[in-house]
Design a protein around this motif. Structure first.
Motif, PDB file in Angstrom:
ATOM      1  N   TYR A 133      -1.346   1.901  -1.665  1.00  0.00           N
ATOM      2  CA  TYR A 133      -1.821   1.889  -3.128  1.00  0.00           C
ATOM      3  C   TYR A 133      -1.097   0.832  -3.957  1.00  0.00           C
ATOM      4  O   TYR A 133      -1.618  -0.123  -4.467  1.00  0.00           O
ATOM      5  N   ALA A 134       0.232   0.790  -3.850  1.00  0.00           N
ATOM      6  CA  ALA A 134       1.161  -0.069  -4.571  1.00  0.00           C
ATOM      7  C   ALA A 134       0.933  -1.452  -3.902  1.00  0.00           C
ATOM      8  O   ALA A 134       0.863  -2.267  -4.607  1.00  0.00           O
ATOM      9  N   HIS A 135       0.662  -1.366  -2.832  1.00  0.00           N
ATOM     10  CA  HIS A 135       0.328  -2.817  -2.149  1.00  0.00           C
ATOM     11  C   HIS A 135      -0.861  -3.446  -2.470  1.00  0.00           C
ATOM     12  O   HIS A 135      -0.580  -4.662  -2.943  1.00  0.00           O
ATOM     13  N   GLN A 136      -1.824  -2.688  -2.672  1.00  0.00           N
ATOM     14  CA  GLN A 136      -3.040  -3.313  -3.082  1.00  0.00           C
ATOM     15  C   GLN A 136      -2.941  -3.564  -4.538  1.00  0.00           C
ATOM     16  O   GLN A 136      -3.429  -4.860  -5.013  1.00  0.00           O
ATOM     17  N   ARG A 137      -2.231  -2.918  -5.453  1.00  0.00           N
ATOM     18  CA  ARG A 137      -1.996  -3.151  -6.740  1.00  0.00           C
ATOM     19  C   ARG A 137      -1.074  -4.246  -7.061  1.00  0.00           C
ATOM     20  O   ARG A 137      -1.181  -5.189  -8.071  1.00  0.00           O
ATOM     21  N   THR A 138      -0.049  -4.485  -6.488  1.00  0.00           N
ATOM     22  CA  THR A 138       1.060  -5.437  -6.769  1.00  0.00           C
ATOM     23  C   THR A 138       1.403  -6.690  -5.682  1.00  0.00           C
ATOM     24  O   THR A 138       1.888  -7.662  -6.007  1.00  0.00           O
ATOM     25  N   GLY A 139       0.734  -6.483  -4.316  1.00  0.00           N
ATOM     26  CA  GLY A 139       1.005  -7.319  -3.390  1.00  0.00           C
ATOM     27  C   GLY A 139       2.330  -7.163  -2.833  1.00  0.00           C
ATOM     28  O   GLY A 139       2.887  -7.881  -2.037  1.00  0.00           O
ATOM     29  N   VAL A 140       3.160  -6.001  -3.120  1.00  0.00           N
ATOM     30  CA  VAL A 140       4.311  -5.795  -2.528  1.00  0.00           C
ATOM     31  C   VAL A 140       4.317  -4.441  -1.601  1.00  0.00           C
ATOM     32  O   VAL A 140       3.605  -3.475  -1.795  1.00  0.00           O
ATOM     33  N   ASP A 141       4.916  -4.698  -0.457  1.00  0.00           N
ATOM     34  CA  ASP A 141       4.475  -3.767   0.701  1.00  0.00           C
ATOM     35  C   ASP A 141       5.724  -3.229   1.238  1.00  0.00           C
ATOM     36  O   ASP A 141       6.489  -4.028   1.821  1.00  0.00           O
ATOM     37  N   ILE A 142       6.053  -1.892   0.685  1.00  0.00           N
ATOM     38  CA  ILE A 142       7.423  -1.322   1.034  1.00  0.00           C
ATOM     39  C   ILE A 142       7.057   0.100   1.701  1.00  0.00           C
ATOM     40  O   ILE A 142       6.246   0.728   1.311  1.00  0.00           O
TER      41      ILE A 142
END
Length: 281
Positions: free
Chosen positions: A153-162
């Motif tokens: 979900y964070a990846h989708q929102r921010t482009g950051v994949d952790i």
């Protein structure tokens, strides 16, 4: 009359019966993390009541949401700890302290930031870090599936994949962040700064390596500039090092190193290629 879709219907029915996840699970992840961040930071709260009774009510609501998600997942992950939700809640004071340090570090690192509140409210790097820290706490408690849903979900929102399994120390800074990738077995120390497009990845992607350290170690006080790529489980970037933008690193470097890509202009001769691994370390 034969049904032309009979085979398709039978195949999909079997698939639904075999993988019958309740639709609420996917929706529950962003709702849950919104509740947690709203509890920890007034900036994210949908409504704000500044009294102890309201805070206690919100704490109870977060724990109840986590228990509900655990219940939704129970048919697929039946062997889970009944006390997992209370153990997660016990981690929140420390998690809050770490996130405060992250926000302060981002503010101090970015001349464009006017306040810590601005960082919390508007910086996608902080938002991605906040969701990662929630997901990582759940991952360490062996909570099934939800940590991955949260970081995606964070990846989708921010482009950051952790990946939620990464280990990340205090005062972590992500500047801009779009396109940043941090793999599952990455270890990041304290006071590390990563810029957009950085990849901390694996040299080899094989299923047999699932339980091995595949991603690099970044020691304390390291800065990795935009679009640098650092690969390999045995690769260690020593404390205080600087990795320049667009660098490609697959070997360890000692503390206080500067890794740069040599910039030069030379005439091409025929189909001669350029050595993409041509770096100064």
């Amino acid at each position: 009359m034969d049904d032309p879709n009979a085979r398709l219907v039978a195949t999909l029915l079997e698939a639904r019966q075999r993988h019958c996840f309740p639709p609420d699970v996917r929706k529950a992840a962003p709702e849950f993390v919104a509740q947690v961040l709203g509890l920890l930071f007034p900036h994210f709260a949908e409504r704000l009541e500044c009294n102890a009774a309201a805070v206690r009510r919100d704490v109870t609501a977060v724990e109840a949401s986590l228990q509900r998600i655990q219940g939704l997942l129970a048919p697929h992950y039946p062997v889970t700890d009944a006390g997992m939700s209370s153990r997660f809640m016990a981690k929140l004071p420390d998690l809050y302290e770490w996130l405060q340090q992250d926000a302060r570090a981002i503010f101090e690192a970015d001349p464009a930031a006017r306040s810590v509140d601005e960082v919390v409210l508007t910086y996608p790097g902080f938002y991605a870090i906040a969701i990662f820290r929630v997901a990582n706490a759940l991952h360490r408690l062996n909570f099934p599936l939800l940590p991955r849903l949260l970081t995606e979900y964070a990846h989708q929102r921010t482009g950051v994949d952790i990946h939620p399994g990464a280990t990340i120390g205090r005062r972590f800074v992500i500047d801009h962040g779009t396109g940043l990738v941090v793999g599952e077995t990455t270890v990041i120390g304290d006071n590390v700064k990563l810029y957009q497009g950085v990849t901390l990845g694996a040299l080899m992607v094989e299923k047999a390596l699932a339980d091995k350290k595949r991603h690099p170690t970044i020691e304390d006080d390291v800065v990795v500039y935009a679009n640098a790529t650092i690969l390999g489980g045995g690769t260690v970037v020593g404390r205080g090092s600087i990795i320049a933008g667009n660098a490609w690193l697959t070997q360890s470097v000692p503390a206080q190193s500067v890794v740069t890509r040599r910039s030069e202009v030379r005439a091409r001769h025929g189909d001669e290629g350029l050595d993409v691994l041509d770096y100064q370390i």
